[in-house]
Design an enzyme around this catalytic site. Structure first.
Site, PDB file in Angstrom:
ATOM      1  N   ASP A  87       0.855  -1.201   0.000  1.00 50.97           N
ATOM      2  CA  ASP A  87       0.000   0.000   0.000  1.00 50.97           C
ATOM      3  C   ASP A  87       0.889   1.249   0.000  1.00 50.97           C
ATOM      4  O   ASP A  87       1.822   1.348   0.803  1.00 50.97           O
ATOM      5  CB  ASP A  87      -0.870  -0.042   1.274  1.00 50.97           C
ATOM      6  CG  ASP A  87      -1.928   1.044   1.298  1.00 50.97           C
ATOM      7  OD1 ASP A  87      -2.406   1.447   0.216  1.00 50.97           O
ATOM      8  OD2 ASP A  87      -2.299   1.469   2.418  1.00 50.97           O
ATOM      9  N   HIS A 216      -9.203   5.001  -2.226  1.00 49.54           N
ATOM     10  CA  HIS A 216      -8.487   5.081  -0.942  1.00 49.54           C
ATOM     11  C   HIS A 216      -9.327   5.904   0.030  1.00 49.54           C
ATOM     12  O   HIS A 216     -10.284   6.563  -0.363  1.00 49.54           O
ATOM     13  CB  HIS A 216      -7.120   5.751  -1.149  1.00 49.54           C
ATOM     14  CG  HIS A 216      -6.095   4.838  -1.721  1.00 49.54           C
ATOM     15  ND1 HIS A 216      -4.985   4.432  -1.033  1.00 49.54           N
ATOM     16  CD2 HIS A 216      -6.028   4.232  -2.923  1.00 49.54           C
ATOM     17  CE1 HIS A 216      -4.277   3.616  -1.782  1.00 49.54           C
ATOM     18  NE2 HIS A 216      -4.886   3.478  -2.942  1.00 49.54           N
ATOM     19  N   GLY A 217      -8.913   5.869   1.289  1.00 52.77           N
ATOM     20  CA  GLY A 217      -9.589   6.697   2.285  1.00 52.77           C
ATOM     21  C   GLY A 217     -11.060   6.362   2.377  1.00 52.77           C
ATOM     22  O   GLY A 217     -11.913   7.240   2.506  1.00 52.77           O
ATOM     23  N   SER A 219     -12.764   4.360   4.623  1.00 49.28           N
ATOM     24  CA  SER A 219     -13.372   3.922   5.880  1.00 49.28           C
ATOM     25  C   SER A 219     -14.654   4.711   6.123  1.00 49.28           C
ATOM     26  O   SER A 219     -14.739   5.891   5.771  1.00 49.28           O
ATOM     27  CB  SER A 219     -12.405   4.140   7.046  1.00 49.28           C
ATOM     28  OG  SER A 219     -11.503   3.055   7.148  1.00 49.28           O
ATOM     29  N   ASN A 259     -10.270   0.644  -0.068  1.00 51.40           N
ATOM     30  CA  ASN A 259      -9.245   0.555   0.982  1.00 51.40           C
ATOM     31  C   ASN A 259      -9.786   0.916   2.360  1.00 51.40           C
ATOM     32  O   ASN A 259     -10.378   1.988   2.542  1.00 51.40           O
ATOM     33  CB  ASN A 259      -8.109   1.534   0.661  1.00 51.40           C
ATOM     34  CG  ASN A 259      -7.185   1.013  -0.414  1.00 51.40           C
ATOM     35  OD1 ASN A 259      -7.521   0.069  -1.120  1.00 51.40           O
ATOM     36  ND2 ASN A 259      -6.030   1.616  -0.538  1.00 51.40           N
ATOM     37  N   SER A 262      -8.628   2.751   8.720  1.00 52.39           N
ATOM     38  CA  SER A 262      -9.085   3.443   9.926  1.00 52.39           C
ATOM     39  C   SER A 262     -10.180   2.663  10.670  1.00 52.39           C
ATOM     40  O   SER A 262     -10.201   2.646  11.901  1.00 52.39           O
ATOM     41  CB  SER A 262      -9.597   4.845   9.585  1.00 52.39           C
ATOM     42  OG  SER A 262      -8.544   5.629   9.080  1.00 52.39           O
TER      43      SER A 262
HETATM   44  P1  13P Z   1      -8.866   4.946   5.591  1.00 48.93           P
HETATM   45  O1  13P Z   1      -8.017   5.849   6.436  1.00 48.93           O
HETATM   46  O2  13P Z   1     -10.130   5.634   5.189  1.00 48.93           O
HETATM   47  O3  13P Z   1      -9.121   3.641   6.237  1.00 48.93           O
HETATM   48  O4  13P Z   1      -8.070   4.665   4.230  1.00 48.93           O
HETATM   49  C1  13P Z   1      -7.126   3.624   4.144  1.00 48.93           C
HETATM   50  C2  13P Z   1      -6.331   3.663   2.891  1.00 48.93           C
HETATM   51  O5  13P Z   1      -6.641   4.330   1.930  1.00 48.93           O
HETATM   52  C3  13P Z   1      -5.140   2.816   2.836  1.00 48.93           C
HETATM   53  O6  13P Z   1      -4.418   3.014   1.683  1.00 48.93           O
HETATM   54  O1  G3H Z   2      -3.165   5.136   3.537  1.00 44.85           O
HETATM   55  C1  G3H Z   2      -2.683   4.963   4.638  1.00 44.85           C
HETATM   56  C2  G3H Z   2      -2.989   3.727   5.379  1.00 44.85           C
HETATM   57  O2  G3H Z   2      -4.023   3.983   6.310  1.00 44.85           O
HETATM   58  C3  G3H Z   2      -1.767   3.184   6.033  1.00 44.85           C
HETATM   59  O3  G3H Z   2      -1.451   3.902   7.167  1.00 44.85           O
HETATM   60  O4  G3H Z   2       0.921   4.410   6.712  1.00 44.85           O
HETATM   61  O5  G3H Z   2      -0.016   4.600   9.024  1.00 44.85           O
HETATM   62  O6  G3H Z   2       0.325   2.357   7.971  1.00 44.85           O
HETATM   63  P1  G3H Z   2       0.054   3.827   7.760  1.00 44.85           P
HETATM   64 ZN    ZN Z   3      -4.517   5.005   0.917  1.00 44.65          ZN
END
Ligand code: 13P
Ligand code: G3H
Ligand code: ZN
Length: 314
Positions: A87, A216-217, A219, A259, A262
């Site tokens: 990731d 992404h993002g 949650s 993804n 959170s």
């Molecule tokens: P969240 O912070 O919304 O869970 O997004 C996670 C993410 O995009 C990991 O790449």
């Molecule tokens: O996009 C970010 C993910 O939530 C991963 O978070 O880099 O703190 O492991 P991290």
């Molecule tokens: Zn991400």
């Protein structure tokens, strides 16, 4: 079935109007919680590891934990396709390390660079990855929020330009593309009303028919966990995520990978906090980490069945 790439998974998800959950993994309990959920719902899954996760747990530990999950499944006759994905790969070297180490998918995140530099970097990773049968996710556009050590303010966040997206995919040969349509990383995604630019997603899918898009993002920051955290000594007022109906809608469109990190953090923290307050005598980590693991499992099951739509698609 052992580790696989996202190729067939995304094709089926695109045509079937659902999305695959990509869950961030940082330790054993998270991996176990996710695997229990996908096994019980017969769902394909992407286990993703960030650079921060590699730093925290050690890349070898994480790889071996994922291998253990697959071995356990093989022993019990479970046939679940699992993708091991990097990731937000920050540079070519990290991607190369993961490709050489057995990952089946990597993300090169060149969104911090200008268009041309992003194209060049992504192309370099694609060339190395494809020669070894590994697929590549790239990113175009900027999400607000925090990724590892990179913080993007709301005013710096930039929606993906559909024409650029089409050119970017054509020139880089990447296998999927993460786009910015209003989501952001972390637990504070919207100050007021939640809004996503579905018009941009639609335009991108028209310019790139059949091509898998990544969100992404994503949650949803379940308020039940936010309330539990705050009730049991936490301090995360106003945390807010992407409404689940919006994620469902995105999954029926070109979004094939959603993804989630959170929500895992919140599920674990809420339940550990509750345990510490309600059972102050507990000091066996297996008690509170066990509760956290069950909470991850329940949350992931809910996502699979009610949001992503990938139950039964293994
Ligand atoms: P969240 O912070 O919304 O869970 O997004 C996670 C993410 O995009 C990991 O790449
Ligand atoms: O996009 C970010 C993910 O939530 C991963 O978070 O880099 O703190 O492991 P991290
Ligand atoms: Zn991400």
């Amino acid at each position: 079935m052992g580790l696989t790439t996202t190729k067939k998974m995304f094709e089926a998800a695109y045509n079937g109007g659902y999305a695959i959950g990509a869950f961030n993994v940082n330790n054993m309990e998270i991996i176990q919680g996710i695997m229990e959920a996908v096994n019980e719902t017969n769902s394909p899954v992407i286990l993703q590891v960030s650079a921060g996760a590699r730093k925290y747990a050690n890349p070898i530990y994480l790889k071996k934990l994922v291998e253990a999950a697959i071995e356990c499944n093989e022993k019990s006759g479970k046939d679940i396709p699992v993708v091991l994905h990097l990731d937000h790969g920050p540079d070519f070297e990290t991607c190369k390390d993961c490709i050489d180490g057995g990952f089946t998918s990597v993300m090169i995140d060149g969104s911090k660079y200008g268009f041309e530099e992003n194209v060049e970097l992504t192309k370099k990773v694609v060339e190395y990855a494809h020669q070894r049968g590994v697929v590549v996710e790239a990113e175009l556009g900027k999400l607000a929020g925090v990724e590892d050590d990179v913080k993007v303010s709301e005013s710096d966040a930039m929606y993906t330009n559909p024409d650029e997206a089409a050119e970017f995919v054509k020139r880089t040969g990447c296998d999927s593309l993460a786009i910015a349509i209003g989501t952001s990383h972390g637990a504070y995604k919207f100050k007021g009303e939640a809004k996503l630019r579905f018009d941009i997603l639609q335009e991108i899918s028209e310019k790139l028919p059949g091509f898998p898009i990544v969100l992404h993002g994503a949650s949803s920051v379940p308020q039940e966990f936010v309330q539990m955290c705050n009730e049991y000594g936490g301090d995360i007022p106003g945390a807010k995520g992407v409404p689940e109906e919006m994620l469902r809608k995105a999954a029926t469109m070109a979004v094939c990978k959603i993804n989630i990190d959170s929500d895992i953090r919140l599920a674990m923290t809420a339940n550990i906090r509750e345990c510490f307050v309600q059972e102050p005598g507990v000091f066996d980590p297996r008690t509170y980490l066990g509760k956290a693991r069950t909470a991850v499992k329940d949350m992931v099951k809910h996502k699979i069945v009610d949001v992503l739509g990938c139950a039964g698609k293994a």
